[in-house]
Design a protein around this motif. Sequence first.
Motif, PDB file in Angstrom:
ATOM      1  N   LEU A  16     -14.362  -0.043   1.650  1.00 42.82           N
ATOM      2  CA  LEU A  16     -12.708   0.543   2.341  1.00 42.82           C
ATOM      3  C   LEU A  16     -13.491   1.795   3.438  1.00 42.82           C
ATOM      4  N   TRP A  17     -14.417   2.621   2.476  1.00 40.25           N
ATOM      5  CA  TRP A  17     -15.225   3.972   3.093  1.00 40.25           C
ATOM      6  C   TRP A  17     -15.513   3.525   4.236  1.00 40.25           C
ATOM      7  N   LYS A  18     -16.831   2.144   4.400  1.00 35.14           N
ATOM      8  CA  LYS A  18     -17.389   2.123   5.388  1.00 35.14           C
ATOM      9  C   LYS A  18     -16.342   1.708   6.282  1.00 35.14           C
ATOM     10  N   HIS A  19     -15.532   1.084   5.843  1.00 37.98           N
ATOM     11  CA  HIS A  19     -14.922   0.251   7.402  1.00 37.98           C
ATOM     12  C   HIS A  19     -14.249   1.842   8.136  1.00 37.98           C
ATOM     13  N   ILE A  20     -13.697   3.366   7.186  1.00 33.75           N
ATOM     14  CA  ILE A  20     -13.021   3.638   8.108  1.00 33.75           C
ATOM     15  C   ILE A  20     -13.896   5.062   8.057  1.00 33.75           C
ATOM     16  N   THR A  47     -10.013   8.488  -3.642  1.00 32.25           N
ATOM     17  CA  THR A  47     -10.808   9.551  -4.518  1.00 32.25           C
ATOM     18  C   THR A  47     -10.831   8.722  -6.016  1.00 32.25           C
ATOM     19  N   ASP A  48     -11.909   8.956  -6.880  1.00 29.61           N
ATOM     20  CA  ASP A  48     -12.009   8.492  -8.145  1.00 29.61           C
ATOM     21  C   ASP A  48     -11.050   7.101  -8.757  1.00 29.61           C
ATOM     22  N   GLY A  49      -9.893   8.170  -8.273  1.00 31.65           N
ATOM     23  CA  GLY A  49      -8.836   7.013  -9.032  1.00 31.65           C
ATOM     24  C   GLY A  49      -8.171   6.173  -8.531  1.00 31.65           C
ATOM     25  N   GLY A  50      -8.018   6.049  -6.538  1.00 35.11           N
ATOM     26  CA  GLY A  50      -7.988   4.911  -6.196  1.00 35.11           C
ATOM     27  C   GLY A  50      -7.871   5.654  -4.638  1.00 35.11           C
ATOM     28  N   PHE A  51      -6.643   4.903  -3.713  1.00 30.20           N
ATOM     29  CA  PHE A  51      -7.093   4.983  -2.574  1.00 30.20           C
ATOM     30  C   PHE A  51      -5.730   5.005  -2.216  1.00 30.20           C
ATOM     31  N   SER A  52      -5.067   6.277  -1.033  1.00 31.13           N
ATOM     32  CA  SER A  52      -3.918   6.475  -0.269  1.00 31.13           C
ATOM     33  C   SER A  52      -3.695   6.646   0.676  1.00 31.13           C
ATOM     34  N   ALA A  53      -2.692   6.067   1.619  1.00 32.12           N
ATOM     35  CA  ALA A  53      -2.451   6.955   2.870  1.00 32.12           C
ATOM     36  C   ALA A  53      -0.942   6.797   3.166  1.00 32.12           C
ATOM     37  N   SER A  77       0.059   3.306  -2.028  1.00 33.80           N
ATOM     38  CA  SER A  77      -1.455   3.737  -3.048  1.00 33.80           C
ATOM     39  C   SER A  77      -1.670   2.795  -4.368  1.00 33.80           C
ATOM     40  N   ALA A  78      -2.818   2.812  -4.454  1.00 38.94           N
ATOM     41  CA  ALA A  78      -3.067   1.872  -5.771  1.00 38.94           C
ATOM     42  C   ALA A  78      -4.801   2.521  -6.370  1.00 38.94           C
ATOM     43  N   SER A  79      -4.958   2.042  -7.561  1.00 37.75           N
ATOM     44  CA  SER A  79      -5.481   2.580  -8.379  1.00 37.75           C
ATOM     45  C   SER A  79      -6.853   1.614  -8.001  1.00 37.75           C
ATOM     46  N   PHE A  90      -7.369  -5.383   2.636  1.00 35.52           N
ATOM     47  CA  PHE A  90      -7.871  -5.345   1.480  1.00 35.52           C
ATOM     48  C   PHE A  90      -6.565  -4.978   1.134  1.00 35.52           C
ATOM     49  N   GLY A  91      -5.854  -5.599  -0.619  1.00 41.93           N
ATOM     50  CA  GLY A  91      -4.743  -4.951  -0.965  1.00 41.93           C
ATOM     51  C   GLY A  91      -4.925  -4.823  -2.419  1.00 41.93           C
ATOM     52  N   ALA A  92      -3.817  -4.219  -2.883  1.00 37.15           N
ATOM     53  CA  ALA A  92      -3.043  -4.377  -3.942  1.00 37.15           C
ATOM     54  C   ALA A  92      -2.874  -4.988  -5.086  1.00 37.15           C
ATOM     55  N   ARG A  93      -2.943  -5.727  -5.861  1.00 36.15           N
ATOM     56  CA  ARG A  93      -2.476  -6.153  -6.987  1.00 36.15           C
ATOM     57  C   ARG A  93      -0.956  -5.936  -7.244  1.00 36.15           C
TER      58      ARG A  93
END
Length: 128
Positions: A16-20, A47-53, A77-79, A90-93
């Motif tokens: 995800l970081w590579k895409h962003i 962050t170490d805990g997850g993604f948010s936007a 967001s999601a962990s 990218f998605g979150a269960r």
Amino acid sequence: MSTITQTTDKTIKDSLWKHISRGLHQDKVIYREGFIGIVRLESIRLTDGGFSATAVPIVQIETDGCYHMPLEPWGFSASWELIWEQNGRFGARYVGWSFYPAANLVRAVEHLLKQDDAYGALELLGAR
């Protein structure tokens, strides 16, 4: 239909970081959550805990029986243990959101929408 590949949290975070970091097309992604649309991402955090936007709505791609995209910005967001990646999406269960960050895909969908070809945009996204 391909399956979701199980990877480590670090692998997904790095991908995800590579895409962003490569650069989104004008900070835009294709976002799905009961509706499909183009949104601009703000306040992106990995962050170490997850993604948010924060998603700022731009245009909804009309589909049969879909919900309406909110008119106001919203956060999502999601962990890392809930986030998956499949074919550049990218998605979150359990939370229902997903997005495509690839700049070339966003540009292609925008181009189709400018030509009033929502059906073609949905086909490109595999949503038809």
